[in-house]
Write an enzyme that holds these catalytic residues in place. Structure first.
Site, PDB file in Angstrom:
ATOM      1  N   GLY A  51      14.184  -4.790  42.179  1.00  0.00           N
ATOM      2  CA  GLY A  51      14.455  -3.705  41.246  1.00  0.00           C
ATOM      3  C   GLY A  51      14.338  -2.359  41.931  1.00  0.00           C
ATOM      4  O   GLY A  51      13.346  -2.083  42.611  1.00  0.00           O
TER       5      GLY A  51
ATOM      6  N   GLY B 198      14.488   0.748  40.417  1.00  0.00           N
ATOM      7  CA  GLY B 198      14.208   1.859  39.500  1.00  0.00           C
ATOM      8  C   GLY B 198      13.020   2.671  39.980  1.00  0.00           C
ATOM      9  O   GLY B 198      12.656   2.632  41.162  1.00  0.00           O
ATOM     10  N   GLY B 199      12.402   3.385  39.064  1.00  0.00           N
ATOM     11  CA  GLY B 199      11.300   4.275  39.416  1.00  0.00           C
ATOM     12  C   GLY B 199      10.160   3.537  40.096  1.00  0.00           C
ATOM     13  O   GLY B 199       9.641   3.985  41.127  1.00  0.00           O
ATOM     14  N   ALA B 200       9.746   2.398  39.546  1.00  0.00           N
ATOM     15  CA  ALA B 200       8.614   1.663  40.113  1.00  0.00           C
ATOM     16  C   ALA B 200       8.988   1.040  41.456  1.00  0.00           C
ATOM     17  O   ALA B 200       8.223   1.097  42.421  1.00  0.00           O
ATOM     18  CB  ALA B 200       8.133   0.585  39.142  1.00  0.00           C
ATOM     19  N   GLY B 201      10.183   0.448  41.522  1.00  0.00           N
ATOM     20  CA  GLY B 201      10.620  -0.224  42.741  1.00  0.00           C
ATOM     21  C   GLY B 201      10.722   0.742  43.912  1.00  0.00           C
ATOM     22  O   GLY B 201      10.252   0.465  45.017  1.00  0.00           O
TER      23      GLY B 201
ATOM     24  N   ARG C 242       4.790   6.708  18.117  1.00  0.00           N
ATOM     25  CA  ARG C 242       6.083   6.089  17.815  1.00  0.00           C
ATOM     26  C   ARG C 242       5.967   4.939  16.821  1.00  0.00           C
ATOM     27  O   ARG C 242       6.847   4.754  15.980  1.00  0.00           O
ATOM     28  CB  ARG C 242       6.723   5.591  19.111  1.00  0.00           C
ATOM     29  CG  ARG C 242       7.213   6.727  19.967  1.00  0.00           C
ATOM     30  CD  ARG C 242       7.774   6.247  21.285  1.00  0.00           C
ATOM     31  NE  ARG C 242       8.203   7.406  22.075  1.00  0.00           N
ATOM     32  CZ  ARG C 242       8.597   7.338  23.329  1.00  0.00           C
ATOM     33  NH1 ARG C 242       8.614   6.178  23.959  1.00  0.00           N
ATOM     34  NH2 ARG C 242       8.979   8.423  23.973  1.00  0.00           N
TER      35      ARG C 242
ATOM     36  N   HIS D  10      12.899  -0.184  22.250  1.00  0.00           N
ATOM     37  CA  HIS D  10      12.978   0.851  23.276  1.00  0.00           C
ATOM     38  C   HIS D  10      12.207   0.490  24.537  1.00  0.00           C
ATOM     39  O   HIS D  10      12.619   0.811  25.634  1.00  0.00           O
ATOM     40  CB  HIS D  10      12.415   2.140  22.682  1.00  0.00           C
ATOM     41  CG  HIS D  10      12.441   3.307  23.625  1.00  0.00           C
ATOM     42  ND1 HIS D  10      13.619   3.762  24.174  1.00  0.00           N
ATOM     43  CD2 HIS D  10      11.463   4.127  24.096  1.00  0.00           C
ATOM     44  CE1 HIS D  10      13.347   4.817  24.958  1.00  0.00           C
ATOM     45  NE2 HIS D  10      12.054   5.036  24.936  1.00  0.00           N
TER      46      HIS D  10
ATOM     47  N   GLU E 126       7.771  -1.364  33.982  1.00  0.00           N
ATOM     48  CA  GLU E 126       7.838  -1.936  32.641  1.00  0.00           C
ATOM     49  C   GLU E 126       7.718  -3.457  32.633  1.00  0.00           C
ATOM     50  O   GLU E 126       7.237  -4.037  31.658  1.00  0.00           O
ATOM     51  CB  GLU E 126       9.152  -1.511  31.955  1.00  0.00           C
ATOM     52  CG  GLU E 126       9.170  -1.863  30.471  1.00  0.00           C
ATOM     53  CD  GLU E 126      10.402  -1.353  29.740  1.00  0.00           C
ATOM     54  OE1 GLU E 126      11.104  -0.485  30.287  1.00  0.00           O
ATOM     55  OE2 GLU E 126      10.650  -1.822  28.613  1.00  0.00           O
TER      56      GLU E 126
ATOM     57  N   SER F 298       5.333   6.182  30.590  1.00  0.00           N
ATOM     58  CA  SER F 298       6.000   5.091  31.319  1.00  0.00           C
ATOM     59  C   SER F 298       6.538   5.577  32.657  1.00  0.00           C
ATOM     60  O   SER F 298       6.392   4.896  33.670  1.00  0.00           O
ATOM     61  CB  SER F 298       7.106   4.467  30.485  1.00  0.00           C
ATOM     62  OG  SER F 298       8.033   5.440  30.101  1.00  0.00           O
TER      63      SER F 298
END
Lengths: 236, 536
Positions: free
Chosen positions: B8, B10-13, B266, B326, B350, B366
Site C-alpha cells: 500500500g 498511501g499515507g501510512a505506506g 461523528r 467512511h 486504517e 487518521s
C-alpha cells in the site's frame, strides 16, 4: 438514453482495435456509465477508477479528442471515448503510465535541500497553491503535442511540480532544480497551452514553464533556440 | 529481494517506506494502484496536532478528546504516543515540503473539527490528504524507493509463524509472483468499501490486506466499528468535509428545523441525521451564510462536487446529504510495536487497529495515525529485517496454491453475477449493519453472506484474458469483501450493547461489562472464530 462509442484495444483480440457503440443513461458521469457497462453488459471493458471525486487522478480518458476525468464528465450523444495518448495502451482505456510517472524522477520534482531558516508566508503559499492541487491524472501529458516529436520531453505536470518546488522558500537549491530541466525541459515546450486547456484542476503548466524560463535566464541559462539566431546575427 | 516490503502506497505506506529507508533498509512499495491514487488522497479536513497556532492547546487536551470519543476502547498509552508525536509529525511534513495552509506570519494554519476542544487540525485547503500524499510520494521518488505499482496482493507467505513475503498478481501481465522480504508492513487501507454505493471511500477500498491478514494467522479486532460520516452527498455518497460544519455549517431537516449540535462527534451527528431520515425527513447541510469568498477559499472541492453530483451550488442552495460509511476503526490487531501475530508482519494506518480511535474516530486523527504510526511501523520492521536472515519464498506452498487459484478462476462457471451480489451486499450492509443495528437484521445479513460464500464457486469472470484483467481483480476483491463481511457481522451480533459507532436498537445502553472489551476474530483451520477479550 444516449449513444457513445468507446475505442477498445486488446493485443490478443482480432482485430486488436475496435470501436464499440453503447447505449447509456443520460445525465450520469462517464465513470458511472463505464461502470454500468462493465457490471451489467460487458465485464471485459477495462478502465481505471478510484475516488469518484476528482482527486485520485485514475480515470482520465479522451472524449472527442479532449482529455477529461471520467468521474467529472457527463457524456453527450455521439461522444467518442479513447485512451490517453503518448503512453502504450495496455487494454481498452488503460495505458501504461509508468513513463509519465518517470518524468517526476527525471526532473527531480521534489524538495532537494531544505533551507532551514525559510518561512513560508501566506502569500508564498498562495503563489503555488493551485500547482499543488495536481492529481497526476496525466491529462496534460496526453494533450502535449511535444511528445509527438520528443518522447524524452519532461512534460507539463513534471515541470509544474519543479516550479512549485523552485518557488518554495524551503528549497535550498533552486539553481540545481533549474539546471536539471534545461535539457528536454523548459525550452522544448512550444507554449501552445493545450496542457492548460485540459487540466481538471485549473492548473496552468504553460505559465509555470514560462516562470521556469525566466528563472533559467536569471540563473545564466540561455534559450537554445534563440542562440541560433544570436550567432546568425553575429556572423552577419 | 527486499529487506522490507510495504503493501500500500498511501499515507501510512509511504511514511513507513521513508522511515525504513532512513534506517538503511532496502524498501519496496507494492500496491494495486499508483501511490498517489490511494485513499489518503481523499482526506480533506486536516491532521491534528496540539501546536496551538491559533489558540492555546495542549497534548493533554488532544489525548483527553481522543479518549473521550473512544468510549474506553482506546489504549491510553498508544493515544498518548500518537498525540505526543503529533507536533513532530507536522514539523517533519513541513520540512519535506508539504504545502500546508498558512497564517499571515507563516505558521501552519489550524481549524476546528468535530469532537475537538479547539482549533487543532492543520490543513491544506480541503486537499489535506492529497497534498500530504503527493509530498510523501515526491520524497519517496527522491530517496529512490522502489515501487511495484499495479500489483494486486493475494496473500502473505507465512512459514513457521514468520512472514517471508507476499504473493501478488502483476496486473499488466496477469502473472502471479512471489515477492520475498525479510519483513512486511501492511498499510493497505480499510474496508468501508464493503458498503458499496453507501460510502465516501474509493471503489478500491475493499479490505484486501485485512482479509489476507486473517487468512495468514493474524487476529482482527473491533471489526464492528465502522464510522459513518454525517455529511455525504445524498445521491453519490461523495464526502462533504467536516470542516464545513467546523466553519459554521448547519444541519437542517425538510421543515428547516435545526436538530443537532453539528460539532458533536461523528457517531452522534450521524445517528441524529439517521433518525431524521427514518422519520421521513430530508436532511440538508446549509453553508450559504458562510459566503462565496469563504467557500471558494476553504471548500472549493465540495462546491465543485455538489454542482457535479447534485446540480446545486452550496453558495446559494442547501446541500442534500445522508450519512455513509467512511472509516473502519477495526482492523488487524497490532501490539505496541505495530506487530501482528505473525512474526515480521507489521500493520499501520486504517487497515490496522492500533487502538487509538476506539469506538469512534475523531476527524484529523487518521491522517495523523498514518504518519506517526506509519513511520514507527517502518522503523520497527526495518529493525526486524536487520536481525533476520534472507528468505526464499519461491518454492513456498502459498505461491503454488495462489498460482493455481488464479489460473482456475477463468474456469469458474460464472452462473451467478458477482457484480449484482456486490451491489446487494453494499445495500444490505448499509440498511442493517449501518448506523443503527438490531439482532434480527444482522442475523438476516449473516445468512445472506453465508449463502454468498457457498455461491462463490458458481460466480466467476467473463474476461478470460491475462493482461490487466480488472474483472478478475474485482472478483478476488469481492471474495475478500465476503470473507470480512462474515467476521464483521459476527462481531456486531455478539456486541450486545451500544457504544460509539456501534448502536444497537435492541441493546440501547452502553454496558459496563463491555468497558475496554475488544472483539477478536481469527481463523482456526479456515473456520472463523470470535471472542471478546476480557469479557466477564
Amino acid at each position: 438514453m444516449i449513444n457513445i462509442s468507446i475505442k477498445r484495444y486488446h493485443a490478443a483480440r482480432q482485430p486488436a482495435e475496435i470501436v464499440q457503440e453503447w447505449e447509456i443513461e443520460e445525465g450520469v458521469t462517464l465513470l458511472e456509465a463505464l461502470t454500468s457497462i462493465k457490471t451489467k453488459k460487458d465485464p471485459t471493458l477495462t478502465f481505471r477508477s478510484g475516488c469518484r471525486s476528482c482527486v485520485c487522478g485514475s480515470c482520465a480518458v479522451r472524449v472527442n479528442g479532449r482529455e477529461v476525468l471520467a468521474c467529472s464528465y457527463k457524456p453527450k450523444e455521439g461522444d467518442l471515448v479513447e485512451p490517453l495518448r503518448f503512453e502504450p495502451v495496455i487494454k481498452d482505456l488503460v495505458t501504461d503510465q509508468s513513463g509519465g510517472f518517470e518524468t517526476l524522477k527525471r526532473t527531480g520534482a521534489w524538495l532537494e535541500r531544505l533551507n532551514d531558516e525559510a518561512v513560508v508566508t501566506l502569500e508564498e503559499e498562495k503563489r503555488t497553491e493551485v500547482q499543488t492541487d495536481c492529481i497526476l491524472c496525466h491529462s496534460c501529458y496526453s494533450a502535449c503535442p511535444v511528445f509527438e516529436t520528443n518522447p524524452l520531453f519532461a512534460g507539463p505536470f513534471a515541470l509544474t511540480r519543479v516550479w512549485r518546488y523552485v518557488a518554495d522558500p524551503r528549497e535550498g537549491d533552486p539553481k540545481g532544480k533549474i539546471d536539471a530541466v534545461q535539457h528536454d525541459g523548459v525550452w522544448d515546450c512550444t507554449l501552445c497551452g493545450e496542457c492548460t486547456a485540459v487540466c481538471p484542476e485549473g492548473i496552468d503548466p504553460k505559465s509555470d514553464i514560462l516562470m521556469l524560463r525566466t528563472k533559467s535566464t536569471q540563473m545564466g541559462h540561455t534559450d537554445p533556440n534563440m542562440g541560433a539566431f544570436g550567432s546568425f546575427g553575429l556572423d552577419f | 529481494m527486499f529487506d522490507l516490503l510495504i503493501i500500500g502506497g498511501g499515507g501510512a505506506g509511504l511514511s513507513a517506506a521513508l522511515a525504513a529507508h532512513d534506517a538503511g533498509a532496502k524498501v519496496g512499495v507494492l500496491g494495486k494502484n499508483y501511490p498517489t491514487r490511494s485513499q489518503t488522497s481523499m482526506a480533506q479536513g486536516g491532521i491534528n496536532a496540539a501546536i496551538g497556532n491559533i489558540e492555546p492547546d495542549s497534548v493533554e487536551a488532544h489525548i483527553a478528546d481522543t479518549l473521550k470519543s473512544a468510549h474506553t476502547l482506546a489504549d491510553e498509552g498508544m493515544v498518548r504516543r500518537l498525540c505526543e508525536k503529533a507536533p513532530d509529525a507536522i514539523g517533519w511534513l513541513d520540512r519535506i515540503g508539504t504545502p500546508f495552509s498558512r497564517l499571515e506570519d507563516g505558521r501552519v494554519a489550524q481549524r476546528r473539527l468535530g469532537g475537538a476542544s479547539g482549533k487543532r487540525a492543520c490543513y491544506a485547503q480541503d486537499y489535506t490528504g492529497l497534498k500530504i500524499l503527493h509530498t510523501l510520494h515526491d520524497t519517496a521518488l527522491k530517496q529512490g524507493i522502489e515501487f511495484l505499482s499495479e500489483y494486486y496482493l493475494l496473500n502473505f507467505i507465512v512459514e513457521e509463524g514468520r512472514v517471508l513475503g507476499v504473493t501478488a498478481v502483476e496486473m499488466a501481465t496477469g502473472e502471479v509472483k512471489a515477492i520475498g522480504a525479510k519483513s512486511v508492513v501492511v498499510a493497505s487501507g480499510g474496508y468501508a468499501g464493503l458498503y458499496r454505493g453507501f460510502t465516501t471511500n474509493s471503489s478500491a477500498t475493499t479490505g484486501d490486506g485485512v482479509a489476507a491478514a486473517i487468512r495468514a494467522g493474524c487476529v482482527l479486532s473491533d471489526l464492528e466499528y465502522v464510522q459513518f460520516h454525517p455529511t455525504a452527498l445524498r445521491s453519490s455518497g461523495i464526502l462533504i468535509s467536516e470542516s464545513a460544519r467546523g466553519a459554521g455549517g448547519r444541519l437542517l431537516n425538510s421543515k428547516g428545523e435545526h436538530f443537532v449540535d453539528e460539532l458533536l462527534t461523528r457517531d452522534q451527528v450521524a445517528k441524529a441525521i439517521w433518525e431524521q431520515l427514518e422519520s421521513g425527513e430530508e436532511v440538508f447541510l446549509d453553508i450559504r451564510h458562510l459566503g462565496e469568498a469563504f467557500v471558494e477559499e476553504n471548500l472549493p472541492q465540495e462546491r465543485k462536487l455538489a454542482k457535479l453530483y447534485e446540480g446545486i451550488d452550496p453558495v446559494t442552495d442547501l446541500i442534500p446529504i445522508k450519512p455513509v460509511a467512511h472509516y473502519t476503526m477495526g482492523g488487524i490487531d497490532v501490539d505496541h510495536m505495530h506487530c501482528t501475530k505473525v512474526k515480521g508482519l507489521y500493520a499501520a494506518g486504517e487497515c490496522a487497529n492500533s487502538k487509538v480511535h476506539g469506538a469512534n474516530r475523531l476527524g484529523g486523527n487518521s491522517l495523523l495515525e498514518t504518519i506517526v504510526f506509519g513511520r514507527e511501523a517502518g522503523e520497527n520492521a526495518a529493525a526486524f529485517a536487520r536481525q533476520h536472515g534472507d528468505v526464499n519464498p519461491r518454492n513456498s506452498e502459498q505461491f503454488e496454491k495462489d498460482r493455481s487459484f488464479v489460473a482456475a478462476i477463468p474456469h469458474f462457471t460464472n452462473q451467478i453475477d458477482f457484480y449484482e451480489k456486490r451491489d446487494f451486499l453494499g445495500k444490505i450492509f448499509y440498511r442493517n449493519v449501518g448506523i443503527v443495528r438490531n439482532e434480527m437484521g444482522l442475523k438476516g445479513v449473516l445468512s445472506v453472506i453465508r449463502q454468498m460464500q457457498k455461491e462463490l464457486p458458481f460466480m466467476g469472470i467473463a474476461d478470460k484474458s491475462r493482461e490487466y484483467n480488472t474483472n478478475l481483480i474485482e472478483f478476488i476483491e469481492f471474495g475478500n469483501m465476503v470473507e470480512l463481511a462474515e467476521a464483521i457481522l459476527v462481531c456486531a451480533i455478539s456486541r450486545k450493547e451500544s457504544r460509539g459507532a456501534h448502536q444497537r436498537e435492541d441493546h440501547p445502553r452502553e454496558e459496563k461489562s463491555y468497558d475496554g472489551v475488544h472483539s477478536l476474530s481469527w481463523k482456526h483451520d479456515g473456520t472463523l472464530c470470535n471472542e471478546f477479550g476480557g469479557l466477564a
